[in-house]
Design a protein around this motif. Structure first.
Motif, PDB file in Angstrom:
ATOM      1  N   LEU A 419     -21.292   6.290  22.477  1.00 27.74           N
ATOM      2  CA  LEU A 419     -22.266   7.373  22.643  1.00 27.74           C
ATOM      3  C   LEU A 419     -21.695   8.505  23.492  1.00 27.74           C
ATOM      4  N   GLU A 420     -20.934   8.155  24.519  1.00 23.47           N
ATOM      5  CA  GLU A 420     -20.323   9.185  25.362  1.00 23.47           C
ATOM      6  C   GLU A 420     -19.270   9.967  24.587  1.00 23.47           C
ATOM      7  N   ALA A 421     -18.569   9.297  23.672  1.00 16.95           N
ATOM      8  CA  ALA A 421     -17.594  10.011  22.843  1.00 16.95           C
ATOM      9  C   ALA A 421     -18.295  11.075  21.993  1.00 16.95           C
ATOM     10  N   VAL A 422     -19.487  10.743  21.496  1.00 17.67           N
ATOM     11  CA  VAL A 422     -20.272  11.716  20.727  1.00 17.67           C
ATOM     12  C   VAL A 422     -20.698  12.876  21.631  1.00 17.67           C
ATOM     13  N   ALA A 423     -21.194  12.538  22.826  1.00 14.03           N
ATOM     14  CA  ALA A 423     -21.638  13.577  23.762  1.00 14.03           C
ATOM     15  C   ALA A 423     -20.471  14.468  24.187  1.00 14.03           C
ATOM     16  N   ASP A 424     -19.327  13.866  24.436  1.00 16.99           N
ATOM     17  CA  ASP A 424     -18.142  14.639  24.837  1.00 16.99           C
ATOM     18  C   ASP A 424     -17.724  15.596  23.724  1.00 16.99           C
ATOM     19  N   LEU A 425     -17.794  15.118  22.501  1.00 21.94           N
ATOM     20  CA  LEU A 425     -17.432  15.973  21.374  1.00 21.94           C
ATOM     21  C   LEU A 425     -18.397  17.152  21.258  1.00 21.94           C
ATOM     22  N   GLY A 426     -19.678  16.900  21.530  1.00 21.87           N
ATOM     23  CA  GLY A 426     -20.655  17.992  21.517  1.00 21.87           C
ATOM     24  C   GLY A 426     -20.319  19.061  22.545  1.00 21.87           C
ATOM     25  N   ARG A 427     -19.894  18.607  23.727  1.00 19.09           N
ATOM     26  CA  ARG A 427     -19.506  19.579  24.774  1.00 19.09           C
ATOM     27  C   ARG A 427     -18.278  20.379  24.361  1.00 19.09           C
ATOM     28  N   ARG A 428     -17.356  19.732  23.669  1.00 13.95           N
ATOM     29  CA  ARG A 428     -16.135  20.425  23.236  1.00 13.95           C
ATOM     30  C   ARG A 428     -16.431  21.443  22.126  1.00 13.95           C
ATOM     31  N   MET A 429     -17.531  21.248  21.421  1.00  8.69           N
ATOM     32  CA  MET A 429     -17.913  22.194  20.360  1.00  8.69           C
ATOM     33  C   MET A 429     -18.643  23.423  20.893  1.00  8.69           C
ATOM     34  N   GLU A 430     -19.169  23.344  22.100  1.00  5.87           N
ATOM     35  CA  GLU A 430     -19.988  24.426  22.638  1.00  5.87           C
ATOM     36  C   GLU A 430     -19.305  25.788  22.642  1.00  5.87           C
TER      37      GLU A 430
END
Length: 452
Positions: A419-430
């Motif tokens: 789940l954190e990998a998904v959240a981290d990827l979301g931050r990298r897309m910002e």
């Protein structure tokens, strides 16, 4: 007439060693309490003076005080040493006790607290300095040990414990740390930890300690994968002590690898680097799989510290060690250290050094291995690394596609890391702004998180 309170000389002496003022101690305790989820803890300098004068603060303040003073000193100090009463289970389990009976009691208390889901344990924070003493003591004692010749003991009761380890390890690998952990803790409390305190021949004792260390490590790893880092750290420290008692150097080095992984993940790569290097020094070349893992985690720490050259060199050392792995000769706990795992770790290392081409190459190799083995958690982590590599070369479309695969795989396991990998990827897309692909990924990630 009230009896005057006796000043707490122990707390006074420890505070003096830190060089902190009353006001600064109060500020750090307040900050640590906020981070640990205790917004009601709001001490000031006056509160500190009361503690020094003999007023014992209520929980969770003693444990937070111990953490703050330990951080200031660079080594672990317990609430008991601060003159604040008996050291509770969550405090004792951070210590690497030389007394074997104390270790047995500590790990049993820890297991019972975990099964009972006691609130104090679930809220226990990760303490970076707590690993300093255990890793040092383990390394010094292992270097003094002479490995005994001949095959390892395979007694019937120990074999049964080891068979259970294999079943639970597969559950963790394929379903995530959130599956089966409390069942494993209950099994350990009922069937394994009670055996440790009984009188036994030395060979039986070492074999049993080895089996218990493997299982206790797995409990720590499952808690780590579930995001309960304070609980995980306590299991790992006690597993290291059990591994030393078993005189199994590769197993102890494996535990240090887990501790290194956790430290780096939680923002302490300098500690992660030291733990990985301690594991390599104590390993003495007896397990190629453990050596490859330790080099991989050393690379992760170097990358987090911004040392690209050292990270790249450590990846190469890990790959060289991996070429010599013979899984038929490795212990069962090392079976996960394979292409899916190692390429995945290297992908994240190279991503963090800015080598997006190298990261993508290793991520794809990891994904292929993970797909063949149906390892959803590892697949999710490596898909996220691949997506990040695409983002580094500004390819949002490919990143979005890999991101959707990350979400799909993360939904198949109970793993906070996925789940954190998904959240981290979301931050990298910002930084890509209001792109429809970014919005689509964010919405799908939100649905996944809500379902979890």
């Amino acid at each position: 007439m009230q009896t005057p309170k006796t000043p707490n000389r122990q707390l006074t002496e420890w505070l003096a060693r830190t060089g902190l003022s009353n006001a600064e101690l109060a500020r750090r305790v307040k900050s640590a309490a906020q981070q640990a989820g205790h917004p009601q803890v709001l001490p000031d300098a006056t509160a500190v003076r009361r503690w020094l004068s003999g007023n014992n603060p209520r929980r969770p303040v003693p444990g937070i005080l111990a953490d703050v003073i330990s951080d200031a000193l660079g080594y672990r100090v317990t609430s008991y040493e601060l003159g604040l009463g008996d050291s509770p289970a969550e405090d004792r389990s951070l210590l690497y006790n030389r007394d074997w009976l104390v270790t047995v009691a500590t790990v049993a208390d820890l297991g019972r607290a975990d099964v009972d889901r006691r609130r104090f344990l679930a809220a226990a924070p990760f303490a970076a300095v707590a690993a300093t003493g255990p890793s040092r003591d383990w390394l010094l004692n292992v270097l003094d040990q002479e490995p005994e010749p001949g095959p390892r003991v395979r007694l019937e009761d120990v074999t049964a414990v080891k068979n259970m380890f294999g079943a639970f390890q597969k559950m963790d690998i394929f379903q995530g740390g959130g599956s089966g952990r409390l069942l494993l803790a209950q099994y350990m409390n009922i069937h394994v930890y009670p055996l440790l305190g009984r009188s036994q021949p030395d060979d039986v004792r070492r074999a049993l300690c080895e089996a218990a260390a493997e299982q206790t490590y797995l409990l720590g790893w499952m808690a780590y994968d579930s995001g309960e880092h304070g609980t995980a750290q306590r299991y790992l420290i006690q597993s290291l002590r059990l591994a030393e008692e078993s005189q199994n150097a590769p197993l102890g080095a494996h535990v240090l690898a887990g501790m290194a992984d956790q430290a780096t993940l939680l923002g302490h790569p300098d500690e992660g680097l030291r733990l990985a290097q301690s594991g390599r020094q104590g390993l003495r070349g007896t397990s190629a799989a453990a050596l490859a893992d330790l080099w991989a985690l050393e690379a992760r720490a170097h990358a987090a510290l911004g040392d690209k050259t050292a990270a790249t060199r450590a990846v190469a050392q890990s790959e060289a060690a991996a070429e010599t792995i013979d899984h038929e000769r490795e212990p069962e706990w090392a079976l996960f250290i394979d292409g899916a795992y190692l390429h995945g770790e290297h992908a994240m290392t190279l991503r963090d050094t800015g080598d997006h081409a190298g990261a993508a190459e290793h991520a794809r190799l990891s994904i292929d291995h993970a797909r063949q083995q149906q390892r959803a958690r590892r697949g999710a982590l490596s898909q996220a690394a691949l997506a990040s590599a695409h983002l580094q070369r500004r390819d949002l479309e490919q990143a979005h596609a890999a991101g959707l695969r990350t979400i799909a795989l993360a939904g198949q396991v109970k793993s906070s890391r996925a789940l954190e990998a998904v959240a981290d990827l979301g931050r990298r897309m910002e930084p890509f702004g209001k792109s429809r692909l970014v919005a689509d990924f964010a919405e799908r990630a939100r649905v996944l998180t809500a379902a979890a």
